[in-house]
Design a protein around this motif. Sequence first.
Motif, short mmCIF file in Angstrom:
data_model
loop_
_atom_site.label_atom_id
_atom_site.label_comp_id
_atom_site.label_asym_id
_atom_site.label_seq_id
_atom_site.Cartn_x
_atom_site.Cartn_y
_atom_site.Cartn_z
N ALA A 7 -8.35 59.95 -21.28
CA ALA A 7 -9.67 60.43 -20.93
C ALA A 7 -10.14 61.10 -21.79
CB ALA A 7 -9.04 60.90 -18.96
N SER A 8 -9.48 61.85 -22.58
CA SER A 8 -8.69 62.82 -23.23
C SER A 8 -9.69 62.29 -25.05
CB SER A 8 -7.71 63.67 -23.86
OG SER A 8 -7.23 64.72 -23.34
N TYR A 11 -13.10 61.69 -23.85
CA TYR A 11 -14.34 62.67 -23.43
C TYR A 11 -14.30 63.21 -24.96
CZ TYR A 11 -15.31 66.89 -22.66
OH TYR A 11 -15.90 68.94 -22.82
N LEU A 15 -18.32 62.38 -25.29
CA LEU A 15 -19.14 63.36 -24.74
C LEU A 15 -19.41 64.48 -25.49
CD1 LEU A 15 -18.36 62.87 -20.84
CD2 LEU A 15 -20.41 61.88 -22.37
N TYR A 16 -18.12 64.72 -26.83
CA TYR A 16 -17.53 66.14 -27.03
C TYR A 16 -18.18 66.01 -28.40
CZ TYR A 16 -16.64 70.62 -27.88
OH TYR A 16 -16.10 72.19 -28.13
N VAL A 27 -7.33 69.26 -23.77
CA VAL A 27 -8.10 68.74 -22.51
C VAL A 27 -7.29 68.01 -21.71
CG1 VAL A 27 -9.93 67.30 -22.60
CG2 VAL A 27 -10.33 69.02 -23.13
N TYR A 31 -6.59 66.91 -18.13
CA TYR A 31 -6.92 66.05 -17.64
C TYR A 31 -5.49 65.41 -16.84
CZ TYR A 31 -11.35 64.18 -18.89
OH TYR A 31 -12.45 63.91 -19.00
N THR A 69 -15.35 64.81 -10.40
CA THR A 69 -15.73 65.35 -11.34
C THR A 69 -17.58 65.36 -11.24
OG1 THR A 69 -15.31 62.58 -12.70
CG2 THR A 69 -16.92 64.41 -13.66
N SER A 83 -23.56 62.02 -16.96
CA SER A 83 -22.11 62.51 -17.45
C SER A 83 -20.61 62.28 -17.07
CB SER A 83 -21.93 63.77 -18.79
OG SER A 83 -22.79 63.46 -19.63
N LEU A 87 -18.28 59.83 -17.24
CA LEU A 87 -16.33 60.04 -17.22
C LEU A 87 -15.74 59.44 -16.06
CD1 LEU A 87 -15.40 61.85 -18.93
CD2 LEU A 87 -15.41 63.63 -18.08
N HIS A 91 -13.00 56.84 -16.42
CA HIS A 91 -11.43 57.31 -15.41
C HIS A 91 -10.78 56.47 -14.44
CE1 HIS A 91 -11.89 61.13 -16.31
NE2 HIS A 91 -11.69 60.66 -17.88
#
Length: 108
Positions: A7-8, A11, A15-16, A27, A31, A69, A83, A87, A91
């Motif tokens: 998941a990190s 992300y 998204l980042y 993160v 999580y 979320t 988002s 996300l 997940h």
Amino acid sequence: MGTSILASLFYFIVLYPYFSFIGFITVSIIYFFCFLVFAVPVQVWLRKRPKRFSINHLLIYFSAAFLVTAILFLIHDNPDFASAFLLSSFHAFVFWLLDSLILQYKKL
């Protein structure tokens, strides 16, 4: 812990825009605790009726993930539900996949 690392990675890739090792570790830990508090109870409840690759289980995982979320996004004043949807979909899919492939063969 594997789900929180995946998941990190998701992300930071999607998204980042900036990757930092300390941010990745932070993160991942966040999580991990979120999954421990919210996803594991759902997983334990669903294991009472185990089914491999059940679409109903995927929808339940998605509903729980989207709810958590969305609440976290609202708390942090981030109204970007696209988002949140992306996300939580990831997940739920990863948690469902790992549950169907690996965890149903082990006893909690």
